[in-house]
Motif scaffolding. Structure first.
Motif: not given
Length: 268
Positions: A64-71
């Motif tokens: 799994v690739l997560v570009s960002h978790e902030a949003h």
């Protein structure tokens, strides 16, 4: 929403809705930015549609690739559960710190290698820069515009090189990626021109159609798959604007649009 399983592919991409993309390559199943919640409010953002395929239909994944978790439009509650159940999660360093172990954080221009399942050697995942807003936007304490976002490039011998933009709005970042990696064959571009009125005078936080067409031209990719242009209320452009921009740029031949949950085949 379909619960029918996604049949394994040799080399293909499908967008499930929002940013969520499945890449089958080298015998591996990779999912980027998993979002599987139903439609509804997520704080100051509103999800307008769930994914075309749910997490059970996606089945077991290798990465799994997560570009960002902030949003939440890039990692919602069910998406988080899906990521934590995966054997490997890669993201940026700050996102990895917040998500916690065993998530691995990669700084820009660092890579992680994992063995392919087709016996062809290894797949390399390279983290690349992304800018989540206008170039002149105010930077936070960590030096990021809006928040840390990470793009990725997948590469392996005998397979197409695939770029995943994440929520990037910067053509300058795309140009630097293209300069360092001149042989990108396919790109998944987040292209809904996300806007939040309170941020950066309402200017786009991700590529709009014309920016996506410009990015495609800079990359020289033969296949461009648009993502993250529907499913959330803060997108200011949809598929029609993306298609028009590629038409006006003379690049319609590289744009590959398929119904969510339908595969786009990549040439070997």
């Amino acid at each position: 929403m379909s619960t029918t399983g996604l049949a394994p592919q040799e080399c293909a991409i499908t967008v499930l809705g929002g940013p969520t993309t499945v890449i089958d390559i080298g015998g591996l199943r990779i999912v980027s930015d998993p979002t599987f919640d139903a439609a509804g409010p997520h704080g100051y953002l509103t999800k307008t549609a769930g994914p075309a395929v749910d997490e059970d239909a996606v089945g077991p994944v290798d990465l799994v690739l997560v570009s960002h978790e902030a949003h939440p439009d890039n990692l919602d509650e069910r998406g988080r559960a899906f990521a934590y159940a995966a054997p490997l999660v890669l993201t940026g360093p700050l996102s990895a710190e917040r998500l916690g172990r065993p998530v691995i954080g990669l700084s820009p221009w660092t890579s992680y290698t994992l063995p392919r399942r087709d016996g062809g050697g290894d797949l390399t995942v390279l983290a690349v820069p992304a800018v989540h807003g206008p170039e002149d936007g105010e930077r936070d304490a960590d030096g990021n515009i809006n928040c840390e976002v990470t793009g990725f490039v997948l590469s392996a011998q005998g397979l197409p090189t695939v770029y995943l933009s994440g929520d990037n709005a910067s053509i300058r970042a795309v140009a630097e990626i293209s300069r360092r990696i001149p042989d990108i064959d396919a790109a998944v571009l987040h292209a809904g021109a996300a806007r939040v009125p309170a941020k950066f005078d309402g200017r786009p936080l991700s590529l709009d159609g014309r920016g996506a067409a410009a990015a495609a031209a800079v990359l020289g990719a033969d296949t461009v798959v648009p993502a993250h242009y529907d499913g959330w209320a803060h997108f200011s452009e949809g598929l029609s604007e993306i298609e028009l921009a590629f038409h006006e740029a003379g690049l319609s031949s590289v744009l590959r649009v398929a119904a969510h949950g339908t595969w786009v085949q990549l040439p070997r």
